[in-house]
Design a protein around this motif. Structure first.
Motif, PDB file in Angstrom:
ATOM      1  N   ILE A  20       0.885  -1.178  -0.107  1.00 18.47           N
ATOM      2  CA  ILE A  20       0.033  -0.050   0.060  1.00 18.47           C
ATOM      3  C   ILE A  20       0.802   1.025  -0.112  1.00 18.47           C
ATOM      4  CG2 ILE A  20      -1.670   1.385   1.217  1.00 18.47           C
ATOM      5  CD1 ILE A  20      -3.013  -1.382   2.151  1.00 18.47           C
ATOM      6  N   VAL A  21       1.767   1.291   0.785  1.00 14.40           N
ATOM      7  CA  VAL A  21       2.965   2.382   0.811  1.00 14.40           C
ATOM      8  C   VAL A  21       3.599   2.515  -0.786  1.00 14.40           C
ATOM      9  CG1 VAL A  21       5.141   3.095   1.564  1.00 14.40           C
ATOM     10  CG2 VAL A  21       3.449   2.424   3.307  1.00 14.40           C
ATOM     11  N   GLU A  22       3.720   1.553  -1.315  1.00 20.29           N
ATOM     12  CA  GLU A  22       4.260   1.716  -2.718  1.00 20.29           C
ATOM     13  C   GLU A  22       3.232   2.091  -3.535  1.00 20.29           C
ATOM     14  OE1 GLU A  22       6.676   1.513  -5.937  1.00 20.29           O
ATOM     15  OE2 GLU A  22       7.254   1.221  -3.904  1.00 20.29           O
ATOM     16  N   MET A  23       2.087   1.566  -3.396  1.00 17.54           N
ATOM     17  CA  MET A  23       0.723   2.060  -4.310  1.00 17.54           C
ATOM     18  C   MET A  23       0.625   3.627  -4.215  1.00 17.54           C
ATOM     19  SD  MET A  23      -2.987   1.043  -3.886  1.00 17.54           S
ATOM     20  CE  MET A  23      -2.683  -0.550  -3.867  1.00 17.54           C
ATOM     21  N   MET A  24       0.982   4.358  -3.104  1.00 23.37           N
ATOM     22  CA  MET A  24       0.825   5.624  -2.859  1.00 23.37           C
ATOM     23  C   MET A  24       2.089   6.618  -2.861  1.00 23.37           C
ATOM     24  SD  MET A  24      -2.555   5.389  -2.351  1.00 23.37           S
ATOM     25  CE  MET A  24      -2.803   7.182  -2.056  1.00 23.37           C
ATOM     26  N   ALA A  25       3.082   6.011  -3.583  1.00 24.99           N
ATOM     27  CA  ALA A  25       4.445   6.513  -3.449  1.00 24.99           C
ATOM     28  C   ALA A  25       4.506   7.756  -4.441  1.00 24.99           C
ATOM     29  CB  ALA A  25       5.576   5.721  -3.712  1.00 24.99           C
ATOM     30  N   GLY A  26       3.747   7.750  -5.601  1.00 17.34           N
ATOM     31  CA  GLY A  26       3.720   8.598  -6.484  1.00 17.34           C
ATOM     32  C   GLY A  26       3.001   9.986  -6.192  1.00 17.34           C
ATOM     33  N   PHE A  27       2.150   9.892  -4.936  1.00 15.30           N
ATOM     34  CA  PHE A  27       1.171  11.030  -4.556  1.00 15.30           C
ATOM     35  C   PHE A  27       1.850  11.980  -3.609  1.00 15.30           C
ATOM     36  CE2 PHE A  27      -1.482   7.673  -6.159  1.00 15.30           C
ATOM     37  CZ  PHE A  27      -2.094   8.096  -6.921  1.00 15.30           C
ATOM     38  N   ASP A  28       1.736  13.139  -3.495  1.00 14.70           N
ATOM     39  CA  ASP A  28       2.208  14.026  -2.722  1.00 14.70           C
ATOM     40  C   ASP A  28       1.378  14.476  -1.826  1.00 14.70           C
ATOM     41  OD1 ASP A  28       3.815  16.257  -1.841  1.00 14.70           O
ATOM     42  OD2 ASP A  28       3.219  17.843  -3.125  1.00 14.70           O
ATOM     43  N   PHE A  29       1.790  13.645  -0.538  1.00 20.04           N
ATOM     44  CA  PHE A  29       0.888  14.032   0.697  1.00 20.04           C
ATOM     45  C   PHE A  29       1.817  13.421   1.889  1.00 20.04           C
ATOM     46  CE2 PHE A  29      -0.160   9.503  -0.097  1.00 20.04           C
ATOM     47  CZ  PHE A  29      -0.631   8.958   0.976  1.00 20.04           C
ATOM     48  N   GLU A  30       1.577  13.804   3.062  1.00 18.93           N
ATOM     49  CA  GLU A  30       2.068  13.398   4.248  1.00 18.93           C
ATOM     50  C   GLU A  30       1.802  11.966   4.668  1.00 18.93           C
ATOM     51  OE1 GLU A  30       2.823  14.818   8.842  1.00 18.93           O
ATOM     52  OE2 GLU A  30       2.432  16.414   7.331  1.00 18.93           O
ATOM     53  N   ARG A  31       2.798  11.043   4.220  1.00 21.11           N
ATOM     54  CA  ARG A  31       2.224   9.469   4.368  1.00 21.11           C
ATOM     55  C   ARG A  31       2.678   9.000   5.687  1.00 21.11           C
ATOM     56  NH1 ARG A  31       4.752  10.450   0.246  1.00 21.11           N
ATOM     57  NH2 ARG A  31       4.041  10.103  -2.046  1.00 21.11           N
ATOM     58  N   GLU A  32       1.656   8.017   6.118  1.00 19.75           N
ATOM     59  CA  GLU A  32       1.835   7.178   7.373  1.00 19.75           C
ATOM     60  C   GLU A  32       2.839   6.302   6.717  1.00 19.75           C
ATOM     61  OE1 GLU A  32       1.042   7.154  10.716  1.00 19.75           O
ATOM     62  OE2 GLU A  32      -0.497   8.717  10.397  1.00 19.75           O
ATOM     63  N   VAL A  33       3.879   5.791   7.519  1.00 14.44           N
ATOM     64  CA  VAL A  33       4.878   4.684   7.159  1.00 14.44           C
ATOM     65  C   VAL A  33       4.408   3.316   7.726  1.00 14.44           C
ATOM     66  CG1 VAL A  33       7.225   4.088   7.254  1.00 14.44           C
ATOM     67  CG2 VAL A  33       6.576   6.530   7.081  1.00 14.44           C
ATOM     68  N   GLU A  34       3.893   3.311   9.069  1.00 17.09           N
ATOM     69  CA  GLU A  34       3.325   2.167   9.676  1.00 17.09           C
ATOM     70  C   GLU A  34       2.031   2.048   9.627  1.00 17.09           C
ATOM     71  OE1 GLU A  34       5.645   1.475  13.326  1.00 17.09           O
ATOM     72  OE2 GLU A  34       7.564   1.735  12.212  1.00 17.09           O
ATOM     73  N   LEU A  35       1.460   1.485   8.652  1.00 14.62           N
ATOM     74  CA  LEU A  35      -0.226   1.300   8.502  1.00 14.62           C
ATOM     75  C   LEU A  35      -0.689   0.650   9.614  1.00 14.62           C
ATOM     76  CD1 LEU A  35      -0.272   1.487   4.399  1.00 14.62           C
ATOM     77  CD2 LEU A  35      -0.247   3.282   6.230  1.00 14.62           C
ATOM     78  N   HIS A  36      -1.825   1.106   9.903  1.00 13.85           N
ATOM     79  CA  HIS A  36      -2.669   0.154  11.095  1.00 13.85           C
ATOM     80  C   HIS A  36      -3.984   0.449  10.954  1.00 13.85           C
ATOM     81  CE1 HIS A  36      -2.075   3.938  13.030  1.00 13.85           C
ATOM     82  NE2 HIS A  36      -3.284   3.531  13.704  1.00 13.85           N
ATOM     83  N   MET A  37      -4.826  -0.336  11.838  1.00  8.79           N
ATOM     84  CA  MET A  37      -6.182  -0.117  11.869  1.00  8.79           C
ATOM     85  C   MET A  37      -6.495   0.112  13.484  1.00  8.79           C
ATOM     86  SD  MET A  37      -9.604  -2.158  10.904  1.00  8.79           S
ATOM     87  CE  MET A  37      -9.044  -1.984   9.030  1.00  8.79           C
ATOM     88  N   THR A  38      -7.043   1.095  13.948  1.00  9.00           N
ATOM     89  CA  THR A  38      -7.297   1.573  15.418  1.00  9.00           C
ATOM     90  C   THR A  38      -8.735   0.916  15.368  1.00  9.00           C
ATOM     91  OG1 THR A  38      -6.353   3.412  15.308  1.00  9.00           O
ATOM     92  CG2 THR A  38      -7.866   3.126  16.760  1.00  9.00           C
ATOM     93  N   LEU A  39      -8.829  -0.076  16.356  1.00  8.91           N
ATOM     94  CA  LEU A  39     -10.058  -0.896  16.837  1.00  8.91           C
ATOM     95  C   LEU A  39     -10.720   0.023  18.237  1.00  8.91           C
ATOM     96  CD1 LEU A  39      -8.635  -4.229  17.331  1.00  8.91           C
ATOM     97  CD2 LEU A  39      -9.822  -3.424  15.508  1.00  8.91           C
ATOM     98  N   ILE A  40      -9.848   0.770  18.917  1.00  4.57           N
ATOM     99  CA  ILE A  40     -10.734   1.737  19.877  1.00  4.57           C
ATOM    100  C   ILE A  40      -9.439   2.473  20.627  1.00  4.57           C
ATOM    101  CG2 ILE A  40     -10.035  -0.112  21.993  1.00  4.57           C
ATOM    102  CD1 ILE A  40     -13.618   1.719  21.154  1.00  4.57           C
ATOM    103  N   TYR A  41     -10.204   3.728  20.707  1.00  2.00           N
ATOM    104  CA  TYR A  41      -9.287   4.885  21.309  1.00  2.00           C
ATOM    105  C   TYR A  41     -10.229   5.357  22.353  1.00  2.00           C
ATOM    106  CZ  TYR A  41      -6.467   8.904  21.968  1.00  2.00           C
ATOM    107  OH  TYR A  41      -5.523   9.940  22.424  1.00  2.00           O
ATOM    108  N   SER A  42     -10.105   4.900  23.505  1.00  2.00           N
ATOM    109  CA  SER A  42     -10.960   5.287  24.790  1.00  2.00           C
ATOM    110  C   SER A  42     -10.171   5.911  25.907  1.00  2.00           C
ATOM    111  CB  SER A  42     -11.627   4.053  25.441  1.00  2.00           C
ATOM    112  OG  SER A  42     -12.532   4.224  26.503  1.00  2.00           O
TER     113      SER A  42
END
Length: 157
Positions: A20-42
Motif C-alpha cells: 500500500i505504501v508503494e501504491m501511494m508513493a507517487g502522490f504528494d501528501f504526508e504519508r504514514e509509514v507504519e499502517l494500522h487499523m485502530t480498533l478502539i481509542y477510549s
C-alpha cells in the motif's frame, strides 16, 4: 482492578504495508509509514484485567468489503467493511470502552492531505485480502503513556 485509558490497534503485516505504501508513493501528501487499523481509542478508563481488553496476539487475515479511498477531515484513509474488525470493536464498546464517534468506520489511515492534493486514486481491485499482525494495546491518553526520559548530562570536555 487496573483502570486505564485504552488504545488498541492492529498493524498491517509488512508485505501488505509495503504494497500500500508503494501504491501511494507517487502522490504528494504526508504519508504514514507504519499502517494500522485502530480498533478502539477510549479515554474512558476500563479495567485492563478483563479478558475482552487483552490484546489478541494472533495475526488476522481479512477479506475487505467495499474497499475505497475516503477522507476523514485532512486524513486520507482506506475504508472497508470487515465483520471481524467490526465485531471486535463492538465487544470493546459493550465492555465499557468509549468511542467518541457516532459510528465505527473500519479504516487504515494513509496520511495527511489537508490540501486535497491526492485526487486520482490507484486501482484497488488487486487487493483481495489484507493481513494484520496481532493487536497492540496501549494508553489512549498520550500524556499517560509517554514518560520523559531523563535528560542526559552533556559530556565534559
Amino acid at each position: 482492578m487496573s483502570l486505564k485509558s485504552l488504545y488498541i490497534k492492529r498493524p498491517l503485516a509488512p508485505a501488505d504495508n509495503d504494497r500500500i505504501v508503494e501504491m501511494m508513493a507517487g502522490f504528494d501528501f504526508e504519508r504514514e509509514v507504519e499502517l494500522h487499523m485502530t480498533l478502539i481509542y477510549s479515554k474512558r478508563e476500563v479495567d485492563w484485567s478483563l479478558p475482552v481488553f487483552q490484546a489478541m496476539e494472533g495475526p488476522l487475515e481479512i477479506v475487505p468489503q467495499d474497499l475505497a479511498f475516503d477522507r476523514f477531515g485532512p486524513h486520507l484513509v482506506l475504508t472497508m467493511r470487515c465483520p471481524e474488525i467490526e465485531a471486535r470493536h463492538r465487544a470493546l464498546v459493550a465492555a465499557g470502552a468509549h468511542f467518541a464517534f457516532p459510528e465505527f468506520n473500519a479504516h487504515i489511515s494513509l496520511g495527511l492531505d489537508p490540501e486535497g492534493a491526492v485526487q486520482d486514486y490507484p486501482d484497488l481491485s488487486g487487493i483481495t485480502g489484507l493481513q494484520f499482525e496481532g493487536e497492540v494495546r496501549g494508553l489512549a491518553n498520550k500524556a499517560e503513556s509517554k514518560v520523559k526520559p531523563p535528560e542526559e548530562e552533556p559530556e565534559m570536555l
